[in-house]
Scaffold this active site. Structure first.
Site: not given
Length: 348
Positions: A41, A135, A251, A299
């Site tokens: 998956k 779940r 940053y 990013m």
């Protein structure tokens, strides 16, 4: 408009297919009399179905587990529908019809899903029973329902919640699963995931369902020494520059040079799964040289210290790939590290 061939990417992911196959064989061997399947998956845990599934087939895997129906088409390129199970089951008539048309086997999780599957024509399915993870899955009290009893169940399965630790929950779940096996007729039984394999033969039954360990993750301490690294990500240096003392990087100026320093800007960031928690204290490598990450992860870019390295603009450098070590240093799970790698990697 006809586009030219895409230029080479600045991110690439090398998959060690021999290590992947060896991991499956190790897990199959550790499963004792049971056979190991493979959870593929989330695009084979982020590594790419088109590369992973053929390698697993060659190794001997014959059962492949997905979560979403949207994942089916890619796997059908490599195996028959009957080798694929969708763990989320059938939510509606459209999904049931798709399963019928492709031969992919749904894992029934509720009375509603059992009804949908029966109304679609029924046929072979798998059945998930909840034994404590809360779940997906049938409650034990529901297993006697005529809808469930009428299903043609190939694999009766459940999912362990705490197999990666010495928890009393494991034995409780095993006991409840044994109760379920007395209430449902099934061709085969399956309980253990990667970590569950290491709980011993009582948990193996007929089929195990490893995921993380296939891809180099150590889901249980006992797997160390059996599992090899599979994924080797790399990123290109897209610029180098010379800093002077007092220059800051990134940053919020979280890192400032104390002396003249040569640095490189690398084409990877949190959009590619290299999250901000992975930056502090980590390092990339080039030709054996460690290149510490400087400042805040952006990013699309990070900055590394090139002091003592001959790495230049255009060179590819190695990203951390040891999943247990990276998980420990970043606070992320090994699952997150694998599956967060974005689409910009060349997985060819």
């Amino acid at each position: 408009m006809t586009l030219p061939e895409e230029p080479p990417r600045s991110l690439r992911l090398r998959l060690d297919r021999m290590a992947l196959a060896a991991n499956w064989r190790a897990l199959d061997r550790l499963s004792g009399e049971a056979m190991a399947g493979a959870a593929v998956k989330a695009d084979a845990y982020g590594l790419g179905v088109d590369a992973v599934v053929p390698a697993l087939c060659d190794a001997g895997s014959r059962h492949f587990f997905l979560a979403h129906w949207s994942e089916v088409a890619a796997v059908l390129e490599h195996v028959a529908g009957s080798a694929i199970s969708v763990l989320h089951g059938v939510r509606n008539a459209e999904e049931a019809a798709f399963a019928q048309a492709t031969g992919v086997i749904p894992t029934i999780n509720s009375l509603r899903q059992a009804k949908l599957w029966t109304e679609s024509g029924g046929g072979t399915c798998h059945l998930m029973v909840d034994t404590g993870i809360n779940r997906l899955g049938m409650a034990l009290a529901e297993l006697g329902d005529p809808l469930v009893q009428s299903l043609d169940v190939d694999i009766l399965m459940s999912h362990l919640a705490s197999a990666d630790e010495a928890s009393p929950q494991n034995a409780r779940q095993l006991g409840l699963f044994h109760q379920a096996t007395q209430q449902v007729q099934a061709g085969r039984l399956s309980l253990a995931n990667s970590a569950g394999i290491m709980l011993g033969t009582d948990y193996h039954f007929d089929l195990t369902r490893p995921g993380l360990a296939l891809y180099g993750g150590i889901a249980h301490p006992g797997l160390a020494g059996h599992i090899a690294q599979v994924a080797y990500p790399q990123a290109a240096i897209i610029q180098t520059r010379q800093l002077t003392a007092g220059d800051s990087v990134g940053y919020n100026a979280l890192w400032t040079a104390r002396q003249p320093t040569r640095v490189g800007t690398v084409s990877i960031g949190y959009a590619d799964g290299f999250l901000r928690t992975m930056g502090p204290g980590s390092a990339l490598q080039h030709a054996g040289d460690l290149l510490p990450v400087l400042g805040r992860v952006s990013m699309d870019m990070i900055v590394v210290d090139l002091t003592g390295s001959d790495a230049e603009e255009g060179d590819f450098i190695d990203l951390p790939g040891d999943l247990p070590a990276l998980a420990q240093s970043s606070g992320l799970s090994q699952y997150e590290i694998l599956t967060l790698m974005g689409r910009r990697f060349d997985r060819g």
